[in-house]
Design a protein around this motif. Sequence first.
Motif, PDB file in Angstrom:
ATOM      1  N   GLU A  83      43.860 -57.622 -15.457  1.00  0.00           N
ATOM      2  CA  GLU A  83      44.855 -57.187 -16.435  1.00  0.00           C
ATOM      3  C   GLU A  83      46.001 -56.379 -15.832  1.00  0.00           C
ATOM      4  N   GLY A  84      46.002 -56.189 -14.510  1.00  0.00           N
ATOM      5  CA  GLY A  84      47.088 -55.455 -13.856  1.00  0.00           C
ATOM      6  C   GLY A  84      46.588 -54.320 -12.991  1.00  0.00           C
ATOM      7  N   ASN A  85      47.515 -53.414 -12.654  1.00  0.00           N
ATOM      8  CA  ASN A  85      47.196 -52.237 -11.845  1.00  0.00           C
ATOM      9  C   ASN A  85      47.246 -50.994 -12.725  1.00  0.00           C
ATOM     10  N   PHE A  86      46.276 -50.104 -12.533  1.00  0.00           N
ATOM     11  CA  PHE A  86      46.151 -48.935 -13.394  1.00  0.00           C
ATOM     12  C   PHE A  86      45.915 -47.681 -12.562  1.00  0.00           C
ATOM     13  N   HIS A  87      46.203 -46.528 -13.179  1.00  0.00           N
ATOM     14  CA  HIS A  87      46.111 -45.254 -12.485  1.00  0.00           C
ATOM     15  C   HIS A  87      45.586 -44.195 -13.452  1.00  0.00           C
ATOM     16  N   LYS A  88      44.690 -43.354 -12.982  1.00  0.00           N
ATOM     17  CA  LYS A  88      44.162 -42.233 -13.782  1.00  0.00           C
ATOM     18  C   LYS A  88      44.100 -41.014 -12.868  1.00  0.00           C
ATOM     19  N   MET A  89      44.605 -39.862 -13.367  1.00  0.00           N
ATOM     20  CA  MET A  89      44.628 -38.633 -12.576  1.00  0.00           C
ATOM     21  C   MET A  89      43.749 -37.573 -13.226  1.00  0.00           C
ATOM     22  N   TYR A  90      42.963 -36.894 -12.412  1.00  0.00           N
ATOM     23  CA  TYR A  90      42.165 -35.757 -12.839  1.00  0.00           C
ATOM     24  C   TYR A  90      42.591 -34.548 -12.017  1.00  0.00           C
ATOM     25  N   HIS A  91      42.515 -33.371 -12.625  1.00  0.00           N
ATOM     26  CA  HIS A  91      42.644 -32.135 -11.853  1.00  0.00           C
ATOM     27  C   HIS A  91      41.331 -31.388 -12.015  1.00  0.00           C
ATOM     28  N   LEU A  92      40.622 -31.201 -10.909  1.00  0.00           N
ATOM     29  CA  LEU A  92      39.323 -30.538 -10.938  1.00  0.00           C
ATOM     30  C   LEU A  92      39.520 -29.044 -10.682  1.00  0.00           C
ATOM     31  N   THR A  93      39.106 -28.243 -11.655  1.00  0.00           N
ATOM     32  CA  THR A  93      39.119 -26.793 -11.523  1.00  0.00           C
ATOM     33  C   THR A  93      37.675 -26.337 -11.389  1.00  0.00           C
ATOM     34  N   VAL A  94      37.407 -25.550 -10.377  1.00  0.00           N
ATOM     35  CA  VAL A  94      36.050 -25.091 -10.102  1.00  0.00           C
ATOM     36  C   VAL A  94      35.907 -23.645 -10.574  1.00  0.00           C
ATOM     37  N   LEU A  95      34.890 -23.416 -11.394  1.00  0.00           N
ATOM     38  CA  LEU A  95      34.578 -22.068 -11.856  1.00  0.00           C
ATOM     39  C   LEU A  95      33.450 -21.502 -11.006  1.00  0.00           C
ATOM     40  N   ALA A  96      33.605 -20.246 -10.573  1.00  0.00           N
ATOM     41  CA  ALA A  96      32.543 -19.568  -9.828  1.00  0.00           C
ATOM     42  C   ALA A  96      32.095 -18.369 -10.658  1.00  0.00           C
ATOM     43  N   PRO A  97      30.862 -18.401 -11.179  1.00  0.00           N
ATOM     44  CA  PRO A  97      30.398 -17.256 -11.966  1.00  0.00           C
ATOM     45  C   PRO A  97      30.248 -16.028 -11.068  1.00  0.00           C
ATOM     46  N   PRO A  98      30.685 -14.869 -11.547  1.00  0.00           N
ATOM     47  CA  PRO A  98      30.565 -13.664 -10.725  1.00  0.00           C
ATOM     48  C   PRO A  98      29.124 -13.158 -10.690  1.00  0.00           C
ATOM     49  N   ARG A  99      28.825 -12.371  -9.663  1.00  0.00           N
ATOM     50  CA  ARG A  99      27.531 -11.683  -9.572  1.00  0.00           C
ATOM     51  C   ARG A  99      27.730 -10.275 -10.139  1.00  0.00           C
ATOM     52  N   LEU A 100      26.927  -9.913 -11.113  1.00  0.00           N
ATOM     53  CA  LEU A 100      27.070  -8.631 -11.794  1.00  0.00           C
ATOM     54  C   LEU A 100      26.165  -7.583 -11.157  1.00  0.00           C
ATOM     55  N   SER A 101      26.726  -6.408 -10.919  1.00  0.00           N
ATOM     56  CA  SER A 101      25.905  -5.267 -10.498  1.00  0.00           C
ATOM     57  C   SER A 101      26.437  -4.022 -11.193  1.00  0.00           C
ATOM     58  N   LEU A 102      25.519  -3.132 -11.541  1.00  0.00           N
ATOM     59  CA  LEU A 102      25.853  -1.898 -12.240  1.00  0.00           C
ATOM     60  C   LEU A 102      25.117  -0.765 -11.548  1.00  0.00           C
ATOM     61  N   SER A 103      25.841   0.295 -11.210  1.00  0.00           N
ATOM     62  CA  SER A 103      25.237   1.425 -10.503  1.00  0.00           C
ATOM     63  C   SER A 103      25.915   2.715 -10.948  1.00  0.00           C
ATOM     64  N   CYS A 104      25.411   3.836 -10.429  1.00  0.00           N
ATOM     65  CA  CYS A 104      26.005   5.147 -10.705  1.00  0.00           C
ATOM     66  C   CYS A 104      26.630   5.671  -9.415  1.00  0.00           C
ATOM     67  N   ASP A 105      27.847   6.198  -9.511  1.00  0.00           N
ATOM     68  CA  ASP A 105      28.490   6.749  -8.311  1.00  0.00           C
ATOM     69  C   ASP A 105      28.019   8.181  -8.072  1.00  0.00           C
ATOM     70  N   GLU A 106      28.591   8.835  -7.054  1.00  0.00           N
ATOM     71  CA  GLU A 106      28.174  10.178  -6.663  1.00  0.00           C
ATOM     72  C   GLU A 106      28.398  11.212  -7.774  1.00  0.00           C
ATOM     73  N   GLN A 107      29.383  10.979  -8.627  1.00  0.00           N
ATOM     74  CA  GLN A 107      29.675  11.905  -9.724  1.00  0.00           C
ATOM     75  C   GLN A 107      28.856  11.595 -10.981  1.00  0.00           C
ATOM     76  N   GLY A 108      28.011  10.587 -10.936  1.00  0.00           N
ATOM     77  CA  GLY A 108      27.199  10.230 -12.092  1.00  0.00           C
ATOM     78  C   GLY A 108      27.901   9.330 -13.086  1.00  0.00           C
ATOM     79  N   SER A 109      28.975   8.683 -12.660  1.00  0.00           N
ATOM     80  CA  SER A 109      29.694   7.752 -13.535  1.00  0.00           C
ATOM     81  C   SER A 109      29.242   6.326 -13.272  1.00  0.00           C
ATOM     82  N   HIS A 166      33.413 -14.198 -18.839  1.00  0.00           N
ATOM     83  CA  HIS A 166      33.917 -15.157 -17.852  1.00  0.00           C
ATOM     84  C   HIS A 166      33.785 -16.566 -18.421  1.00  0.00           C
ATOM     85  N   PRO A 167      34.689 -17.503 -18.073  1.00  0.00           N
ATOM     86  CA  PRO A 167      34.556 -18.880 -18.578  1.00  0.00           C
ATOM     87  C   PRO A 167      33.219 -19.538 -18.233  1.00  0.00           C
ATOM     88  N   ALA A 168      32.549 -19.079 -17.158  1.00  0.00           N
ATOM     89  CA  ALA A 168      31.262 -19.661 -16.771  1.00  0.00           C
ATOM     90  C   ALA A 168      30.092 -19.018 -17.506  1.00  0.00           C
TER      91      ALA A 168
END
Length: 177
Positions: A83-109, A166-168
Amino acid sequence: VGNSSVLTCPLKGNITMLRWTITPKAGGLCTLVYRVDMNMTHRTTCSDNINWTFRAGLPPALEIRQVGIAQEGNYSCEFSSTEGNFHKMYHLTVLAPPRLSLSCDEQGSPVCEAAAGKPPAQLLWVPERSSTAEEKCHDNGTVTVLSKFTACSTNVTNVTTCIVSHPAGNWSQTIAC
């Protein structure tokens, strides 16, 4: 990041040739060609985790196993058919989920860190108080966000929760400092 992705071309008619051209944000051009008349595939400078996938009754597709940030970019499918020549374009965006950490600093915050996320994570605190956030960009395109909870008075509860949006996905951790 880490999942597999399959890209397909919306084929029309009986195909004679199918070509994927991949232009990643980082690295060189990659091409994969399939010629139906010879049942032959050809590839140039593609990483090992990018390849054809052939399934009975379905047209050939492009499979990216263990997707990484390096695979982000443009994916172009071109094919020739009766039926002819055809073209399809994708743009792949990669999501990287962050690693969560929670701590207390020297002042107790409480200090919340969402490390190596793509795009950068949004950090919120419960109870809601003033906080300072800083971002650190990494060479691989990920961003670490660091937020410090600051209480304006001493009669605030010492139990705080950091919420990462986060989107992930969304995560939270609670800490008493």
